[in-house]
Design a protein around this motif. Structure first.
Motif, mmCIF file in Angstrom:
data_model
loop_
_atom_site.group_PDB
_atom_site.id
_atom_site.type_symbol
_atom_site.label_atom_id
_atom_site.label_comp_id
_atom_site.label_asym_id
_atom_site.label_seq_id
_atom_site.Cartn_x
_atom_site.Cartn_y
_atom_site.Cartn_z
ATOM 1 N N ARG A 25 0.831 -1.209 0.000
ATOM 2 C CA ARG A 25 0.000 0.000 0.000
ATOM 3 C C ARG A 25 0.861 1.253 0.000
ATOM 4 N NH1 ARG A 25 -2.632 1.050 4.394
ATOM 5 N NH2 ARG A 25 -1.597 -0.459 5.751
ATOM 6 N N PHE A 26 2.102 1.121 0.461
ATOM 7 C CA PHE A 26 3.040 2.239 0.484
ATOM 8 C C PHE A 26 4.261 1.839 -0.334
ATOM 9 C CE2 PHE A 26 0.619 2.190 4.419
ATOM 10 C CZ PHE A 26 0.086 3.474 4.450
ATOM 11 N N VAL A 27 4.826 2.803 -1.061
ATOM 12 C CA VAL A 27 5.886 2.487 -2.020
ATOM 13 C C VAL A 27 7.067 3.441 -1.861
ATOM 14 C CG1 VAL A 27 6.487 2.345 -4.478
ATOM 15 C CG2 VAL A 27 4.228 1.574 -3.693
ATOM 16 N N LEU A 37 19.716 2.982 2.021
ATOM 17 C CA LEU A 37 18.759 3.387 3.035
ATOM 18 C C LEU A 37 19.354 3.220 4.428
ATOM 19 C CD1 LEU A 37 15.373 1.788 1.871
ATOM 20 C CD2 LEU A 37 16.289 4.064 1.353
ATOM 21 N N HIS A 38 19.026 4.153 5.311
ATOM 22 C CA HIS A 38 19.333 3.989 6.736
ATOM 23 C C HIS A 38 18.444 2.872 7.276
ATOM 24 C CE1 HIS A 38 19.190 4.889 11.044
ATOM 25 N NE2 HIS A 38 20.322 5.551 10.893
ATOM 26 N N PRO A 39 18.906 2.078 8.242
ATOM 27 C CA PRO A 39 18.090 0.959 8.739
ATOM 28 C C PRO A 39 16.700 1.351 9.233
ATOM 29 C CG PRO A 39 20.344 0.733 9.506
ATOM 30 C CD PRO A 39 20.262 2.069 8.832
ATOM 31 N N ASP A 40 16.512 2.559 9.725
ATOM 32 C CA ASP A 40 15.209 2.990 10.234
ATOM 33 C C ASP A 40 14.370 3.737 9.208
ATOM 34 O OD1 ASP A 40 15.445 1.918 12.776
ATOM 35 O OD2 ASP A 40 16.426 3.703 13.588
ATOM 36 N N CYS A 41 14.828 3.824 7.978
ATOM 37 C CA CYS A 41 14.151 4.667 6.986
ATOM 38 C C CYS A 41 12.697 4.258 6.768
ATOM 39 C CB CYS A 41 14.913 4.634 5.668
ATOM 40 S SG CYS A 41 14.176 5.673 4.377
ATOM 41 N N VAL A 87 4.718 7.920 9.595
ATOM 42 C CA VAL A 87 4.128 9.208 9.218
ATOM 43 C C VAL A 87 2.884 8.997 8.368
ATOM 44 C CG1 VAL A 87 4.484 11.346 7.927
ATOM 45 C CG2 VAL A 87 6.320 10.439 9.378
ATOM 46 N N LEU A 88 3.003 8.210 7.315
ATOM 47 C CA LEU A 88 1.869 8.024 6.401
ATOM 48 C C LEU A 88 0.753 7.200 7.027
ATOM 49 C CD1 LEU A 88 3.498 7.416 2.892
ATOM 50 C CD2 LEU A 88 2.606 9.527 3.850
ATOM 51 N N ALA A 89 1.110 6.190 7.805
ATOM 52 C CA ALA A 89 0.104 5.295 8.372
ATOM 53 C C ALA A 89 -0.757 5.978 9.415
ATOM 54 C CB ALA A 89 0.774 4.065 8.971
ATOM 55 N N THR A 90 -0.229 6.999 10.056
ATOM 56 C CA THR A 90 -0.975 7.656 11.133
ATOM 57 C C THR A 90 -1.683 8.929 10.682
ATOM 58 O OG1 THR A 90 1.040 8.825 11.824
ATOM 59 C CG2 THR A 90 0.538 6.741 12.915
ATOM 60 N N ASP A 91 -1.473 9.362 9.435
ATOM 61 C CA ASP A 91 -2.108 10.599 8.967
ATOM 62 C C ASP A 91 -2.487 10.469 7.495
ATOM 63 O OD1 ASP A 91 -2.902 13.170 8.291
ATOM 64 O OD2 ASP A 91 -1.409 14.118 9.566
ATOM 65 N N PRO A 92 -3.754 10.140 7.201
ATOM 66 C CA PRO A 92 -4.173 9.970 5.812
ATOM 67 C C PRO A 92 -4.159 11.252 5.003
ATOM 68 C CG PRO A 92 -6.054 9.871 7.297
ATOM 69 C CD PRO A 92 -4.833 9.856 8.157
ATOM 70 N N GLY A 93 -4.005 12.401 5.658
ATOM 71 C CA GLY A 93 -3.955 13.663 4.942
ATOM 72 C C GLY A 93 -2.611 13.978 4.333
ATOM 73 N N ILE A 94 -1.594 13.168 4.655
ATOM 74 C CA ILE A 94 -0.259 13.365 4.096
ATOM 75 C C ILE A 94 -0.071 12.450 2.890
ATOM 76 C CG2 ILE A 94 2.216 13.133 4.528
ATOM 77 C CD1 ILE A 94 1.660 13.880 7.431
ATOM 78 N N ALA A 95 0.322 13.037 1.765
ATOM 79 C CA ALA A 95 0.501 12.268 0.536
ATOM 80 C C ALA A 95 1.949 11.869 0.294
ATOM 81 C CB ALA A 95 -0.009 13.077 -0.659
ATOM 82 N N LEU A 96 2.879 12.622 0.852
ATOM 83 C CA LEU A 96 4.294 12.384 0.551
ATOM 84 C C LEU A 96 5.136 12.719 1.769
ATOM 85 C CD1 LEU A 96 6.577 11.848 -1.573
ATOM 86 C CD2 LEU A 96 6.470 14.304 -2.102
ATOM 87 N N PRO A 137 14.212 9.860 -5.220
ATOM 88 C CA PRO A 137 13.212 8.863 -4.801
ATOM 89 C C PRO A 137 13.571 8.088 -3.543
ATOM 90 C CG PRO A 137 13.482 8.806 -7.170
ATOM 91 C CD PRO A 137 14.540 9.744 -6.652
ATOM 92 N N GLY A 138 14.846 7.779 -3.319
ATOM 93 C CA GLY A 138 15.209 6.979 -2.157
ATOM 94 C C GLY A 138 14.822 7.606 -0.834
ATOM 95 N N GLY A 139 14.692 8.918 -0.808
ATOM 96 C CA GLY A 139 14.320 9.603 0.422
ATOM 97 C C GLY A 139 12.830 9.786 0.597
ATOM 98 N N ALA A 140 12.016 9.222 -0.280
ATOM 99 C CA ALA A 140 10.572 9.469 -0.272
ATOM 100 C C ALA A 140 9.774 8.183 -0.059
ATOM 101 C CB ALA A 140 10.143 10.113 -1.592
ATOM 102 N N LEU A 141 8.588 8.338 0.506
ATOM 103 C CA LEU A 141 7.620 7.253 0.611
ATOM 104 C C LEU A 141 6.256 7.832 0.282
ATOM 105 C CD1 LEU A 141 7.355 4.185 1.490
ATOM 106 C CD2 LEU A 141 6.520 5.068 3.685
#
Length: 278
Positions: free
Chosen positions: A84-86, A95-99, A106-115, A163-167
């Motif tokens: 569901r997230f890409v 990637l950092h291990p916690d990335c 961030v995205l899972a807890t706030d549906p109003g955030i797109a990026l 792209p590597g810094g984005a979800l």
């Protein structure tokens, strides 16, 4: 097998020098519910052999029969994913291990955030840091989409990063039509702009990814083409009344663009010289 929550998608072409490190950085994530999809774009180097050396159920390796154009290949690797997230990660970046965990939260807890995007380190061929914690100046935390668009216009480049810094959300990626083949160099920024039509932006102050600059990244011709495309994309944004870009934003962007270009060229030059010495 049930679908993963997050898909990390890696389009790979002639990536034998770095693909092992890239894959290892993804498999080392502290977030558990993810899949890693690697699409080998008909590489003729050691990429296929290196990928066969990984035995991890989270890794799915696909291969094209022929070399596909950039946007088509990137869209294909996302289409092959199930999350569901890409996140799309270039085959020489890290990637950092916690990335994934930090960005998923961030995205899972706030549906109003797109990026959601993080800052990132710029590294050379050897993985040494050329510049740490780059990007997102004035964009840390939550921001309305229109404010981010104005920042993009004023920046003169890509203040959100690679792209590597984005979800992002798969549903919204599909809604905007994925990677747009009309663009080559600012293809990532064009997608970020499309996604911002579906929600707000969140910038993370931590450096959670690393973008690699190699000696072959520098091309005077490519730099000119990248600059021209970036300016065309920015002008299109400034001309769209829906984003509320002001005349002063456009003027600032035109003044800042040469500096943004020079800063990026400087990093490419440093990487090129270090690579030649190595």
């Amino acid at each position: 097998m049930s679908a993963a929550t997050v898909s990390v998608c890696v389009p790979a072409y002639q990536a034998g020098r770095y693909i092992a490190d890239t894959v290892s950085s993804v498999l080392a994530q502290t977030f558990g519910d993810f899949e890693l999809v690697v699409l080998d774009n008909a590489s003729t180097d050691a990429t296929p052999e290196i990928l066969r050396g990984f035995a991890d159920p989270r890794l799915k390796v696909l291969r094209n029969d022929r070399v596909l154009p950039l946007a088509e290949n990137w869209n294909r690797v996302v289409a092959a994913s199930s999350g569901r997230f890409v996140k799309v990660l270039c085959a020489d970046d890290l990637l950092h291990p916690d990335c994934v965990r930090r960005q998923y939260e961030v995205l899972a807890t706030d549906p109003g955030i797109a990026l959601v995007c993080s800052r990132r380190d710029m590294i050379n061929e050897a993985g040494e840091v050329l510049a740490a914690n780059r990007g997102l100046r004035g964009l840390v935390g939550r921001h309305e989409a229109s404010a981010v668009i104005r920042k993009i216009v004023r920046h003169g480049g890509n203040p959100l990063g690679e792209p590597g810094g984005a979800l992002f959300r798969r549903e919204q990626f599909d809604a905007v039509g994925g990677w747009d083949a009309r663009w080559t160099f600012p293809m990532d920024l064009a997608l970020w702009i499309g996604l911002l039509g579906h929600g707000d932006f969140f910038g993370q102050p931590e450096s959670l990814a690393a973008f690699r600059i190699g000696r072959d990244s520098l091309s005077a011709r490519a730099q000119r083409a990248e600059y021209a495309e970036q300016r065309a994309l920015s002008e299109g944004l400034a001309s769209d009344p829906g984003w509320g870009v002001r005349p002063v934003d456009r003027l600032v962007g035109a003044a800042m663009a040469p500096g943004a270009r020079l800063r990026r060229q400087a990093l490419f030059l440093v990487a090129k010289r270090q690579g030649e010495r190595g």
